[in-house]
Design a protein around this motif. Sequence first.
Motif, PDB file in Angstrom:
ATOM      1  N   VAL A  67      17.031 -57.808  41.462  1.00 19.72           N
ATOM      2  CA  VAL A  67      17.012 -58.056  42.905  1.00 19.72           C
ATOM      3  C   VAL A  67      17.161 -59.544  43.193  1.00 19.72           C
ATOM      4  N   LEU A  68      16.476 -60.386  42.441  1.00 15.61           N
ATOM      5  CA  LEU A  68      16.554 -61.825  42.672  1.00 15.61           C
ATOM      6  C   LEU A  68      17.954 -62.370  42.414  1.00 15.61           C
ATOM      7  N   ASP A  69      18.636 -61.811  41.434  1.00 15.19           N
ATOM      8  CA  ASP A  69      19.981 -62.299  41.109  1.00 15.19           C
ATOM      9  C   ASP A  69      21.068 -61.696  41.985  1.00 15.19           C
ATOM     10  N   THR A  70      20.866 -60.452  42.457  1.00 14.72           N
ATOM     11  CA  THR A  70      21.961 -59.745  43.126  1.00 14.72           C
ATOM     12  C   THR A  70      21.679 -59.376  44.574  1.00 14.72           C
ATOM     13  N   GLY A  71      20.400 -59.372  44.989  1.00 18.14           N
ATOM     14  CA  GLY A  71      20.072 -58.899  46.329  1.00 18.14           C
ATOM     15  C   GLY A  71      20.337 -57.415  46.503  1.00 18.14           C
ATOM     16  N   ALA A  72      20.267 -56.648  45.425  1.00 18.38           N
ATOM     17  CA  ALA A  72      20.591 -55.218  45.483  1.00 18.38           C
ATOM     18  C   ALA A  72      19.541 -54.434  46.256  1.00 18.38           C
ATOM     19  N   ARG A  73      20.002 -53.437  47.008  1.00 19.37           N
ATOM     20  CA  ARG A  73      19.111 -52.509  47.694  1.00 19.37           C
ATOM     21  C   ARG A  73      18.587 -51.469  46.699  1.00 19.37           C
ATOM     22  N   THR A  74      17.545 -50.745  47.135  1.00 15.63           N
ATOM     23  CA  THR A  74      16.947 -49.728  46.265  1.00 15.63           C
ATOM     24  C   THR A  74      17.967 -48.682  45.850  1.00 15.63           C
ATOM     25  N   GLY A  75      18.741 -48.188  46.795  1.00 16.30           N
ATOM     26  CA  GLY A  75      19.747 -47.185  46.477  1.00 16.30           C
ATOM     27  C   GLY A  75      20.791 -47.695  45.511  1.00 16.30           C
ATOM     28  N   GLU A  76      21.139 -48.961  45.632  1.00 14.62           N
ATOM     29  CA  GLU A  76      22.112 -49.558  44.716  1.00 14.62           C
ATOM     30  C   GLU A  76      21.533 -49.684  43.310  1.00 14.62           C
ATOM     31  N   LEU A  77      20.244 -49.972  43.227  1.00 20.63           N
ATOM     32  CA  LEU A  77      19.590 -50.107  41.919  1.00 20.63           C
ATOM     33  C   LEU A  77      19.551 -48.769  41.173  1.00 20.63           C
TER      34      LEU A  77
END
Length: 228
Positions: A67-77
Amino acid sequence: MLRQIADAAHVALVLPPVSGKPVLNPPASRQQRQSLWRLVTAYPEILPRGSVRWRVMVRLAAVVALVLDTGARTGELVRLTTGSLAPDLSTVTIVRRAQGGGSVTETVPLSPSTQLALRRWLEIRDEVVGALTGDVKALLVTVHGGGPQPADHHGPRPPGLPLSDDSLRGWYAATVAKLNEETAGQYGWWEPMPRTLEALRRGVGGKTDAAGTALTGSGTEANTATAA
């Protein structure tokens, strides 16, 4: 129902205005992100290796780093697979939800700290998934069994099954709540850690630049938090 009660009691009913907009948790501050990163990377070093909680904390470090590197959302993770990662873990390919509908695929560089966190997690993931008979491609999976199987199966659910959107959100919230309780006020740098992945993501800014550097400050989030 409230109006019927108010009419029966002969009192005026005053309701707050409805804005129609969801109430969001405030974005995590840099201090909160740094506290979280320090603890999720320190805990696996002091917990008994191989214990369930050790596995949980190694997985948490990998999730937070992503999350810190990509700003990914939960669904994306939860949609990430092991194939989403470059063989040397230098990048991750994410399918993001595009504004206005549809999706866009983006390949994001990963910091050395994130690569290390993922390397540690992949060792655990491969171990628990290897005990299953099916082919599990999900990057994020459960680390302990429990809960009922589907109707056509018997016994408790085994570890190694893919995490769902809801299970990732709930697990993160419960784990961070326990961390906050255990560590509150124990360190001079401590700040209450973000209780939701969305607050963590929004603190990063939701996107990174081409070098994997969070737009909220200089240096990759993971590396900056480690050094602070």
